[in-house]
Scaffold this motif. Structure first.
Motif, PDB file in Angstrom:
ATOM      1  N   ALA A  15       0.823  -1.210   0.000  1.00 11.15           N
ATOM      2  CA  ALA A  15       0.000   0.000   0.000  1.00 11.15           C
ATOM      3  C   ALA A  15       0.854   1.256   0.000  1.00 11.15           C
ATOM      4  CB  ALA A  15      -0.944  -0.009   1.198  1.00 11.15           C
ATOM      5  N   GLU A  16       1.946   1.240   0.786  1.00 15.80           N
ATOM      6  CA  GLU A  16       2.776   2.448   0.875  1.00 15.80           C
ATOM      7  C   GLU A  16       3.525   2.752  -0.415  1.00 15.80           C
ATOM      8  OE1 GLU A  16       4.837  -0.863   3.341  1.00 15.80           O
ATOM      9  OE2 GLU A  16       2.820  -0.071   3.014  1.00 15.80           O
ATOM     10  N   GLN A  17       3.607   1.782  -1.326  1.00 20.21           N
ATOM     11  CA  GLN A  17       4.273   2.012  -2.607  1.00 20.21           C
ATOM     12  C   GLN A  17       3.344   2.647  -3.639  1.00 20.21           C
ATOM     13  OE1 GLN A  17       5.513  -2.249  -2.807  1.00 20.21           O
ATOM     14  NE2 GLN A  17       7.528  -1.415  -3.323  1.00 20.21           N
ATOM     15  N   LEU A  18       2.078   2.766  -3.301  1.00 16.04           N
ATOM     16  CA  LEU A  18       1.115   3.306  -4.260  1.00 16.04           C
ATOM     17  C   LEU A  18       1.046   4.826  -4.246  1.00 16.04           C
ATOM     18  CD1 LEU A  18      -1.815   0.768  -3.750  1.00 16.04           C
ATOM     19  CD2 LEU A  18      -0.244   0.896  -5.679  1.00 16.04           C
ATOM     20  N   ASN A  19       1.662   5.455  -3.253  1.00 13.83           N
ATOM     21  CA  ASN A  19       1.680   6.920  -3.179  1.00 13.83           C
ATOM     22  C   ASN A  19       0.276   7.503  -3.128  1.00 13.83           C
ATOM     23  OD1 ASN A  19       3.093   9.331  -2.978  1.00 13.83           O
ATOM     24  ND2 ASN A  19       3.043   9.709  -5.185  1.00 13.83           N
ATOM     25  N   ILE A  20      -0.629   6.809  -2.442  1.00 11.75           N
ATOM     26  CA  ILE A  20      -1.976   7.328  -2.221  1.00 11.75           C
ATOM     27  C   ILE A  20      -1.929   8.231  -1.001  1.00 11.75           C
ATOM     28  CG2 ILE A  20      -4.328   6.677  -1.546  1.00 11.75           C
ATOM     29  CD1 ILE A  20      -4.030   4.171  -3.183  1.00 11.75           C
ATOM     30  N   PRO A  21      -2.606   9.401  -1.012  1.00 12.98           N
ATOM     31  CA  PRO A  21      -2.567  10.329   0.130  1.00 12.98           C
ATOM     32  C   PRO A  21      -2.909   9.647   1.449  1.00 12.98           C
ATOM     33  CG  PRO A  21      -3.633  11.362  -1.746  1.00 12.98           C
ATOM     34  CD  PRO A  21      -3.379   9.937  -2.139  1.00 12.98           C
ATOM     35  N   ARG A  22      -2.313  10.137   2.525  1.00 13.34           N
ATOM     36  CA  ARG A  22      -2.454   9.527   3.846  1.00 13.34           C
ATOM     37  C   ARG A  22      -3.885   9.534   4.337  1.00 13.34           C
ATOM     38  NH1 ARG A  22       0.043  13.118   7.304  1.00 13.34           N
ATOM     39  NH2 ARG A  22      -0.335  11.673   9.017  1.00 13.34           N
ATOM     40  N   PHE A  23      -4.656  10.566   4.011  1.00 16.91           N
ATOM     41  CA  PHE A  23      -6.035  10.642   4.458  1.00 16.91           C
ATOM     42  C   PHE A  23      -6.967  10.603   3.262  1.00 16.91           C
ATOM     43  CE2 PHE A  23      -3.712  12.810   7.824  1.00 16.91           C
ATOM     44  CZ  PHE A  23      -4.214  12.183   8.944  1.00 16.91           C
ATOM     45  N   GLU A  24      -8.000   9.815   3.353  1.00 18.18           N
ATOM     46  CA  GLU A  24      -9.017   9.804   2.300  1.00 18.18           C
ATOM     47  C   GLU A  24     -10.320   9.321   2.906  1.00 18.18           C
ATOM     48  OE1 GLU A  24     -10.923  10.790  -0.544  1.00 18.18           O
ATOM     49  OE2 GLU A  24      -8.786  11.165  -0.695  1.00 18.18           O
ATOM     50  N   PHE A  25     -11.411   9.742   2.301  1.00 19.68           N
ATOM     51  CA  PHE A  25     -12.710   9.382   2.835  1.00 19.68           C
ATOM     52  C   PHE A  25     -13.068   7.954   2.491  1.00 19.68           C
ATOM     53  CE2 PHE A  25     -12.599  13.905   2.422  1.00 19.68           C
ATOM     54  CZ  PHE A  25     -13.159  14.336   3.612  1.00 19.68           C
ATOM     55  N   ALA A  26     -13.615   7.238   3.471  1.00 18.54           N
ATOM     56  CA  ALA A  26     -14.049   5.871   3.222  1.00 18.54           C
ATOM     57  C   ALA A  26     -15.155   5.887   2.184  1.00 18.54           C
ATOM     58  CB  ALA A  26     -14.546   5.230   4.524  1.00 18.54           C
ATOM     59  N   PRO A  27     -15.175   4.916   1.281  1.00 17.81           N
ATOM     60  CA  PRO A  27     -16.061   5.003   0.128  1.00 17.81           C
ATOM     61  C   PRO A  27     -17.533   4.725   0.388  1.00 17.81           C
ATOM     62  CG  PRO A  27     -14.833   2.956   0.076  1.00 17.81           C
ATOM     63  CD  PRO A  27     -14.311   3.737   1.240  1.00 17.81           C
ATOM     64  N   ARG A  28     -17.880   4.074   1.461  1.00 14.16           N
ATOM     65  CA  ARG A  28     -19.284   3.691   1.619  1.00 14.16           C
ATOM     66  C   ARG A  28     -19.899   4.385   2.842  1.00 14.16           C
ATOM     67  NH1 ARG A  28     -16.351  -0.621  -0.002  1.00 14.16           N
ATOM     68  NH2 ARG A  28     -16.927  -1.507  -2.024  1.00 14.16           N
ATOM     69  N   SER A  29     -19.558   3.925   4.055  1.00 14.88           N
ATOM     70  CA  SER A  29     -20.235   4.459   5.238  1.00 14.88           C
ATOM     71  C   SER A  29     -19.630   5.760   5.723  1.00 14.88           C
ATOM     72  CB  SER A  29     -20.167   3.434   6.365  1.00 14.88           C
ATOM     73  OG  SER A  29     -18.833   3.259   6.788  1.00 14.88           O
ATOM     74  N   GLY A  30     -18.367   6.024   5.354  1.00 19.53           N
ATOM     75  CA  GLY A  30     -17.712   7.220   5.859  1.00 19.53           C
ATOM     76  C   GLY A  30     -17.075   7.002   7.214  1.00 19.53           C
ATOM     77  N   TRP A  31     -17.098   5.763   7.746  1.00 23.52           N
ATOM     78  CA  TRP A  31     -16.538   5.498   9.066  1.00 23.52           C
ATOM     79  C   TRP A  31     -15.205   4.790   8.938  1.00 23.52           C
ATOM     80  CZ3 TRP A  31     -18.712   7.185  13.572  1.00 23.52           C
ATOM     81  CH2 TRP A  31     -20.015   7.668  13.477  1.00 23.52           C
ATOM     82  N   ALA A  32     -14.270   5.183   9.755  1.00 22.67           N
ATOM     83  CA  ALA A  32     -12.969   4.518   9.809  1.00 22.67           C
ATOM     84  C   ALA A  32     -12.855   3.769  11.118  1.00 22.67           C
ATOM     85  CB  ALA A  32     -11.851   5.551   9.725  1.00 22.67           C
ATOM     86  N   GLN A  33     -12.315   2.568  11.065  1.00 23.42           N
ATOM     87  CA  GLN A  33     -12.168   1.756  12.268  1.00 23.42           C
ATOM     88  C   GLN A  33     -10.712   1.368  12.438  1.00 23.42           C
ATOM     89  OE1 GLN A  33     -15.107  -1.239  12.842  1.00 23.42           O
ATOM     90  NE2 GLN A  33     -13.679  -2.619  13.852  1.00 23.42           N
TER      91      GLN A  33
END
Length: 490
Positions: free
Chosen positions: A390-408
């Motif tokens: 995942a860390e090799q994909l260079n995706i931003p550290r924060f992003e909104f969850a795609p469905r419920s909006g909740w992070a666990q």
């Protein structure tokens, strides 16, 4: 490479001499003495080239044998051998599809050079056929990868348009307008409309109106006559004429200047084109496909796009869904691009780790499919092992969850913030205090509402500084700018 040459010649001594010479120069040969024997030998010997005499015994002359060869395999190169001074026969042979001709008596060295030239042409033709087939394959509807409801419905809509255009046969089909955000695959759809349609064997010509200065677009599209403007030293056909019989794809159609829009409207109405500086029209037959990521309706209201042209272009409309609305398609696309990019960079056996696939599925991809592919290309190109993390994909550290909006958080049984998903285990800094806390009111909000409110709070916390707000949210400045435009925030 050793080429095979079929020699159809009734003069046995000459044929034997030619065969021996060609074999000494690394070619495979077979000799027959009649036209019918030559036709019979095509299937068994399968030659790359044929040396064909015109005057043959047995009922079939050289031109008749040439017709059989062209039916058997139009790619076989035929060199016609004629009697001295029979130029008219040579012209007839060239018109019938012969590659070239030689007059008797012939020089063997000249024959060898001519065969080598024919084989070079044969190789170029084979390569062209191969790449044409690859282009057509890449341009088919199958190139739109995905199984989500949104893309499945879109592909079915495109398929119906293609079937409808096939029924028109020679008549020009109605214009098609492709809309959608940047990176959603509008060019792929344009290619599918062409290569899956009845004009697949004809030219596919494309022009991105945003990449050419507005004053040059008209000349590029419609062509010009000598002296039509300063610098027009000769006459030139435009892209409209080049696309005659096929498809003209105009990307970023919203960038066309109003005068060019007027000429495009005339082309759509009567399928006629006039070069700059000319007084004569030329009739053409085109499938015209356009694309834009802008709202043409809004441009019509603003007076920057002709209303009559908009209605003409919008006869058939295909709206491409953004990747964030294609649930489950991002991981499928990632696997597709991973296989494609491994071939490009000469790698094999690469896979996405479970956390990389999860990150791809969770990210909203504001740059859509193009951003996803670019992300995978960077990862494949720089990867040192077989597994992409995942860390090799260079995706931003924060992003909104795609469905419920909740992070666990890992190891927790209770959902926490419905705001950005934090991918690092450390606690966010105090400057992130504006992010939402879990409460009952958040549960009644939609994800876009939460996203908009989070951005508003972030901007308030840093007095409207976009760069600082982007850093606090863990996304790039461009990604934040995209969301500001999306929610019309200033």
């Amino acid at each position: 490479m050793a080429y095979s040459v079929l020699i159809i010649e009734d003069e046995a001594i000459l044929a034997k001499k030619i065969g021996k010479y060609l074999r000494l120069n690394g070619m495979h040969t077979e000799i027959v003495g009649t036209g019918q024997a030559g036709v019979d030998a095509l299937a068994t010997f399968q030659p790359d080239a044929v040396l064909l005499d015109f005057n043959l015994p047995g009922g079939l002359n050289g031109l008749q044998v040439l017709a059989h060869i062209r039916c058997f395999d139009p790619h076989v190169k035929v060199i016609m051998v004629t009697g001295h001074g029979n130029e008219r026969l040579a012209v007839d042979a060239m018109k019938a599809g012969a590659f070239d001709y030689l007059s008797k008596p012939m020089m063997l060295s000249e024959l060898k050079l001519l065969l080598e030239k024919a084989m070079e042409q044969h190789q170029r033709d084979s390569q062209l056929d191969y790449f044409s087939a690859k282009i057509a394959e890449a341009g088919s509807l199958n190139a739109l990868v995905g199984q989500s409801t949104a893309i499945t419905q879109t592909k079915e809509h495109i398929r119906r348009i293609i079937l409808g255009s096939r029924s028109l046969k020679s008549a020009a089909p109605p214009a098609v307008l492709i809309t959608g955000e940047t990176g959603t695959g509008k060019e792929l759809v344009a290619r599918a409309l062409h290569f899956d349609g009845c004009r697949a064997q004809q030219p596919f010509i494309e022009l991105n109106a945003a990449t050419i200065p507005s004053q040059l677009v008209e000349a590029e599209l419609f062509g010009y006559e000598r002296g039509a403007f300063t610098g027009a030293a000769g006459r030139k056909a435009g892209l409209v004429e080049a696309a005659d019989g096929g498809t003209l794809f105009l990307d970023e159609i919203g960038e066309l200047a109003l005068p060019t829009q007027a000429k495009l409207l005339r082309l759509l109405e009567d399928q006629r084109v006039r070069r700059l500086g000319s007084v004569r029209d030329k009739q053409v037959s085109l499938q015209i496909v356009t694309a834009t990521n802008r709202s043409l309706r809004e441009m019509v209201r603003n007076g920057t796009f002709r209303e009559d042209l908009f209605f003409r272009l919008n006869t058939l409309c295909i709206e491409l869904p953004p990747l964030r609305n294609r649930s489950g398609d991002a991981p499928l696309l990632a696997e597709h691009f991973l296989a494609e990019l491994q071939r490009k960079y000469g790698k094999s056996g690469m896979i996405l780790s479970a956390d990389a696939s999860a990150a791809i599925d969770a990210y909203t991809w504001p740059g859509n499919v193009r951003e996803l592919r670019n992300t995978l290309e960077q990862a494949v190109m720089l990867a040192t092992g077989a597994k992409i993390l995942a860390e090799q994909l260079n995706i931003p550290r924060f992003e909104f969850a795609p469905r419920s909006g909740w992070a666990q958080p890992e190891g927790s049984d209770h959902p926490v913030s419905p705001g950005p998903v934090q991918t690092e285990s450390s606690s966010p800094p105090d400057s992130n205090a504006y992010l939402f806390k879990s409460d009952d009111s958040a549960l009644s909000r939609t994800l876009p509402e939460l996203e908009r409110l989070t951005i508003e709070n972030a901007l308030k916390a840093v007095d409207g500084n976009v760069s600082k707000a982007a850093r606090q949210l863990g996304i790039s400045r461009d990604q934040l700018r995209y969301r500001l435009e999306k929610y019309r925030l200033e």
